[in-house]
Write an enzyme that holds these catalytic residues in place. Structure first.
Site, PDB file in Angstrom:
ATOM      1  N   ARG A  16      -8.543  -5.985  -0.096  1.00  0.00           N
ATOM      2  CA  ARG A  16      -7.638  -6.314  -1.207  1.00  0.00           C
ATOM      3  C   ARG A  16      -6.307  -5.641  -0.946  1.00  0.00           C
ATOM      4  O   ARG A  16      -6.252  -4.436  -0.730  1.00  0.00           O
ATOM      5  CB  ARG A  16      -8.206  -5.838  -2.552  1.00  0.00           C
ATOM      6  CG  ARG A  16      -7.534  -6.522  -3.760  1.00  0.00           C
ATOM      7  CD  ARG A  16      -7.969  -5.918  -5.083  1.00  0.00           C
ATOM      8  NE  ARG A  16      -7.459  -4.583  -5.221  1.00  0.00           N
ATOM      9  CZ  ARG A  16      -8.191  -3.509  -5.576  1.00  0.00           C
ATOM     10  NH1 ARG A  16      -9.466  -3.621  -5.850  1.00  0.00           N
ATOM     11  NH2 ARG A  16      -7.638  -2.319  -5.644  1.00  0.00           N
ATOM     12  N   GLU A  32      -0.888  -0.682  -1.250  1.00  0.00           N
ATOM     13  CA  GLU A  32      -1.809  -0.288  -0.176  1.00  0.00           C
ATOM     14  C   GLU A  32      -2.724  -1.462   0.157  1.00  0.00           C
ATOM     15  O   GLU A  32      -2.808  -2.435  -0.590  1.00  0.00           O
ATOM     16  CB  GLU A  32      -2.672   0.907  -0.603  1.00  0.00           C
ATOM     17  CG  GLU A  32      -3.611   0.564  -1.753  1.00  0.00           C
ATOM     18  CD  GLU A  32      -4.840   1.460  -1.852  1.00  0.00           C
ATOM     19  OE1 GLU A  32      -5.177   2.149  -0.881  1.00  0.00           O
ATOM     20  OE2 GLU A  32      -5.488   1.431  -2.915  1.00  0.00           O
ATOM     21  N   ASN A  34      -6.743  -2.151   0.813  1.00  0.00           N
ATOM     22  CA  ASN A  34      -8.078  -1.566   0.698  1.00  0.00           C
ATOM     23  C   ASN A  34      -9.019  -2.267   1.663  1.00  0.00           C
ATOM     24  O   ASN A  34      -9.115  -3.500   1.654  1.00  0.00           O
ATOM     25  CB  ASN A  34      -8.622  -1.754  -0.724  1.00  0.00           C
ATOM     26  CG  ASN A  34      -7.739  -1.074  -1.755  1.00  0.00           C
ATOM     27  OD1 ASN A  34      -7.808   0.127  -1.938  1.00  0.00           O
ATOM     28  ND2 ASN A  34      -6.878  -1.845  -2.410  1.00  0.00           N
ATOM     29  N   LYS A 251       1.195  10.942  -0.553  1.00  0.00           N
ATOM     30  CA  LYS A 251      -0.183  10.432  -0.487  1.00  0.00           C
ATOM     31  C   LYS A 251      -1.006  11.100   0.622  1.00  0.00           C
ATOM     32  O   LYS A 251      -0.609  11.061   1.785  1.00  0.00           O
ATOM     33  CB  LYS A 251      -0.170   8.924  -0.233  1.00  0.00           C
ATOM     34  CG  LYS A 251       0.487   8.123  -1.330  1.00  0.00           C
ATOM     35  CD  LYS A 251       0.234   6.627  -1.137  1.00  0.00           C
ATOM     36  CE  LYS A 251       0.814   5.836  -2.295  1.00  0.00           C
ATOM     37  NZ  LYS A 251       0.413   4.420  -2.222  1.00  0.00           N
TER      38      LYS A 251
HETATM   39  P1  ADP Z   1      -5.847   4.795  -3.954  1.00  0.00           P
HETATM   40  O1  ADP Z   1      -6.350   4.533  -2.581  1.00  0.00           O
HETATM   41  O2  ADP Z   1      -6.287   6.093  -4.516  1.00  0.00           O
HETATM   42  O3  ADP Z   1      -6.113   3.627  -4.889  1.00  0.00           O
HETATM   43  P2  ADP Z   1      -3.050   3.976  -4.119  1.00  0.00           P
HETATM   44  O4  ADP Z   1      -2.092   4.062  -3.018  1.00  0.00           O
HETATM   45  O5  ADP Z   1      -3.513   2.607  -4.503  1.00  0.00           O
HETATM   46  O6  ADP Z   1      -4.274   4.951  -3.794  1.00  0.00           O
HETATM   47  O7  ADP Z   1      -2.410   4.676  -5.391  1.00  0.00           O
HETATM   48  C1  ADP Z   1      -3.068   4.777  -6.635  1.00  0.00           C
HETATM   49  C2  ADP Z   1      -2.181   4.276  -7.760  1.00  0.00           C
HETATM   50  O8  ADP Z   1      -0.952   4.989  -7.793  1.00  0.00           O
HETATM   51  C3  ADP Z   1      -1.782   2.818  -7.627  1.00  0.00           C
HETATM   52  O9  ADP Z   1      -2.748   1.958  -8.184  1.00  0.00           O
HETATM   53  C4  ADP Z   1      -0.458   2.763  -8.357  1.00  0.00           C
HETATM   54  O10 ADP Z   1      -0.653   2.619  -9.761  1.00  0.00           O
HETATM   55  C5  ADP Z   1       0.141   4.126  -8.092  1.00  0.00           C
HETATM   56  N1  ADP Z   1       1.047   4.075  -6.934  1.00  0.00           N
HETATM   57  C6  ADP Z   1       0.709   4.213  -5.638  1.00  0.00           C
HETATM   58  N2  ADP Z   1       1.779   4.099  -4.815  1.00  0.00           N
HETATM   59  C7  ADP Z   1       2.849   3.890  -5.626  1.00  0.00           C
HETATM   60  C8  ADP Z   1       4.249   3.702  -5.400  1.00  0.00           C
HETATM   61  N3  ADP Z   1       4.758   3.705  -4.169  1.00  0.00           N
HETATM   62  N4  ADP Z   1       5.046   3.521  -6.487  1.00  0.00           N
HETATM   63  C9  ADP Z   1       4.540   3.527  -7.728  1.00  0.00           C
HETATM   64  N5  ADP Z   1       3.235   3.701  -8.022  1.00  0.00           N
HETATM   65  C10 ADP Z   1       2.379   3.882  -6.983  1.00  0.00           C
HETATM   66 MG    MG Z   2      -5.293   1.791  -4.853  1.00  0.00          MG
END
Ligand code: ADP
Ligand code: MG
Length: 364
Positions: A16, A32, A34, A251
């Site tokens: 996804r 990201e 997944n 991250k």
């Molecule tokens: P995980 O693998 O823990 O799901 P993500 O990269 O999807 O990590 O980040 C988790 C959440 O943080 C996302 O669902 C989003 O809501 C928020 N997020 C992540 N990256 C960004 C970004 N660059 N800008 C704004 N919000 C972000």
């Molecule tokens: Mg995520």
């Protein structure tokens, strides 16, 4: 596994790709990709159907047309990919084994897939924790993985992505046993690693996409979805992030929500990591923070409805199945819409930060 040059002929990916709409450029930027334990094909598609049904009933009063909610076949298509992988494995008596956490909170999303797999493809699924695999599993001399007396065609990981999923050596030896077998792993180790934030950041570097794609238009389209991504050996960016932490997200290489750092925490962590020297900085990446437009939304959580300013994250499911050089499936598989109150940094539904939602297409 690399050292023994293990062959993996059949590859199954249930992915996804998540996006947010950047309000400044009005473009969808990737959050990201997944590749392990991709969740909500089941409940996400049910929520789309729920919203369609509600609009069928009350659409006229609300001035909304249920046909404008795109059909969402995520559960059916993910089950189809698992079913087709099972066919490629070619053992009538084999099952699909779903790896789950001991105290699984997202089991109904998983059951919905299992249900389609049984109803439409006649394939049985067993659910096991890694500890159970270690206790009940073995690999036959011909490579067949047998768990609890049943041969396994596909190992579908809905756990195994967090450090807490490996509390002891038992879980690691279960993972090794699975890898040593001929069962199809979803994901394989390489797909698992491709889902890390580090790889996302490497792919965004100049000339890297060109290694994997020939078509310049495709490359340009992909690149348009990339937000700013940096490794922490870039001193300029680390300096900017310490000065203006609200424009960035820090991250680590983690999945499942709740691990990213923002604002004050981001600044403090960067300063600490810089002082620690050595490899500490390499465990993280920096990403441009995306600011989607917020809108007033009714959210329902635990049966209670409340109104809040909220933002949404769109996920596009995709499945990929290959047997040697033959690509059996390479498809988009529906969507996941998640909405969260705009004051929350994180986005996970299972983690309690967001709710499941649908898309309603408009003419704008
Ligand atoms: P995980 O693998 O823990 O799901 P993500 O990269 O999807 O990590 O980040 C988790 C959440 O943080 C996302 O669902 C989003 O809501 C928020 N997020 C992540 N990256 C960004 C970004 N660059 N800008 C704004 N919000 C972000
Ligand atoms: Mg995520």
């Amino acid at each position: 596994m690399m050292a023994v040059n293990k062959k993996e002929d059949i590859r199954l990916g249930l992915h996804r790709s998540d996006y947010m709409l950047d309000s400044e450029t009005n473009s969808l930027l990737q959050i990201e990709l997944n590749t392990i334990s991709t969740s909500f094909p089941g409940l996400g598609s049910l929520v789309s159907e729920l919203h369609r049904t509600l609009l069928n009933q009350y659409g006229e009063v609300l001035g909304l047309d249920s046909e404008r909610i795109p059909r969402n076949w995520a559960a059916i298509q993910f089950a189809e990919a698992l079913g087709k992988a099972w066919v490629e494995y070619n053992n009538e008596s084999a099952v699909v084994m779903m790896i789950v956490q001991a105290e699984e909170r997202n089991m109904y999303d998983q059951y919905w897939l299992i249900n389609h797999l049984k109803e439409s493809h006649g394939v049985m699924t067993i659910r096991k924790t890694l500890a159970q695999v270690e206790a009940e599993g073995l690999v036959l001399p011909n490579g067949t993985l047998v768990v609890d007396g049943r041969p396994v065609a596909v190992v579908y990981f809905r756990a195994g992505y967090a450090p807490t999923d490996y509390p002891s050596e038992v879980e690691w030896s279960a993972r090794l046993l699975i890898e040593q077998s001929s069962a199809i792993k979803c994901p394989s180790i390489s797909y698992h690693l491709v889902g890390t934030k580090k790889i996302q950041q490497e792919l965004a570097k100049p000339s890297v996409l060109e290694r994997f794609l020939d078509n310049e238009e495709d490359i340009a389209k992909l690149r348009k979805c990339f937000a700013g991504l940096w490794s922490l050996d870039n001193e300029e960016i680390v300096k900017s992030a310490i000065e203006k932490p609200d424009l960035f997200v820090l991250k680590p290489q983690r999945e499942g929500g709740g691990n990213n750092l923002y604002g004050h925490d981001l600044r403090e962590t960067l300063i600490r990591l810089k002082n620690e020297q050595g490899e500490a900085l390499a465990a993280y990446i920096l990403m441009q923070r995306i600011f989607p437009r917020a809108s007033l939304t009714q959210l329902v959580q635990g049966g209670v409805c409340f109104e809040e300013l909220s933002i949404s994250e769109l996920g596009i499911f995709g499945s990929y199945l290959r047997n040697k050089d033959k690509v059996v499936i390479n498809n988009q598989c529906g969507y996941l819409m998640r909405t969260k109150v705009s004051s929350s940094n994180e986005g996970g539904v299972a983690a309690g930060f967001a709710v499941l939602d649908s898309i309603l297409l408009t003419d704008e």
